[in-house]
Design a protein around this motif. Structure first.
Motif, mmCIF file in Angstrom:
data_model
loop_
_atom_site.group_PDB
_atom_site.id
_atom_site.type_symbol
_atom_site.label_atom_id
_atom_site.label_comp_id
_atom_site.label_asym_id
_atom_site.label_seq_id
_atom_site.Cartn_x
_atom_site.Cartn_y
_atom_site.Cartn_z
ATOM 1 N N ALA A 60 0.529 75.088 69.501
ATOM 2 C CA ALA A 60 -0.613 74.200 69.255
ATOM 3 C C ALA A 60 -0.679 73.050 70.253
ATOM 4 O O ALA A 60 -1.764 72.694 70.730
ATOM 5 C CB ALA A 60 -0.567 73.660 67.822
ATOM 6 N N THR A 88 2.639 74.421 58.981
ATOM 7 C CA THR A 88 2.262 75.705 59.574
ATOM 8 C C THR A 88 1.678 75.484 60.961
ATOM 9 O O THR A 88 1.264 74.377 61.306
ATOM 10 C CB THR A 88 1.198 76.434 58.723
ATOM 11 N N ASP A 89 1.613 76.558 61.729
ATOM 12 C CA ASP A 89 0.998 76.487 63.056
ATOM 13 C C ASP A 89 -0.469 76.075 62.936
ATOM 14 O O ASP A 89 -0.976 75.318 63.755
ATOM 15 C CB ASP A 89 1.085 77.842 63.762
ATOM 16 N N GLN A 90 -1.141 76.560 61.909
ATOM 17 C CA GLN A 90 -2.558 76.233 61.701
ATOM 18 C C GLN A 90 -2.744 74.749 61.401
ATOM 19 O O GLN A 90 -3.702 74.133 61.876
ATOM 20 C CB GLN A 90 -3.150 77.089 60.568
ATOM 21 N N GLN A 91 -1.834 74.169 60.624
ATOM 22 C CA GLN A 91 -1.912 72.731 60.358
ATOM 23 C C GLN A 91 -1.694 71.933 61.634
ATOM 24 O O GLN A 91 -2.380 70.940 61.878
ATOM 25 C CB GLN A 91 -0.883 72.318 59.300
ATOM 26 N N CYS A 136 4.525 78.470 68.066
ATOM 27 C CA CYS A 136 3.357 77.750 67.541
ATOM 28 C C CYS A 136 2.323 77.561 68.649
ATOM 29 O O CYS A 136 1.203 78.022 68.535
ATOM 30 C CB CYS A 136 3.783 76.413 66.949
#
Length: 83
Positions: free
Chosen positions: A9, A67-70, A7
C-alpha cells in the motif's frame, strides 16, 4: 509493528516526488511503483538507491490498520488530505 509482507500500500497509494530507479520523476498517487515485484515486495529494500522517503516510512497500526485494504484506504485518505 512490522510491515505485512506483500501489502504494498505504501508503494502504491501515495505520491512520491523524489526520483525512483525506473521512475526518474517520482510517481503519482495511486500508481504502482515499478520497483514492486509480483509479490508486492520492494526490489530496492535495503539498497542505497531506495528513496529516503521510502526508507523513512515506518509501519504503524494507525496507518496500516489490520489489513492491506485498510492500509490502502488510510494512505489514500492521507494523500487526498495533503493535495
Amino acid at each position: 509493528m512490522q510491515c505485512r509482507l506483500g501489502c504494498g500500500a505504501c508503494c502504491i497509494a501515495p505520491s512520491i516526488s523524489s526520483p525512483i530507479p525506473g521512475m526518474p520523476d517520482g510517481k503519482p498517487a495511486g500508481v504502482r511503483c515499478v520497483q514492486l515485484d509480483d509479490e508486492n515486495l520492494c526490489r530496492l529494500f535495503g539498497q542505497s538507491s531506495r528513496p529516503a522517503v521510502c526508507s523513512g516510512f515506518k509501519a504503524e497500526a494507525t496507518i496500516c490498520g489490520e489489513t492491506d485494504q485498510q492500509a490502502m484506504a488510510t494512505l489514500i485518505e492521507l494523500e487526498n488530505l495533503t493535495v
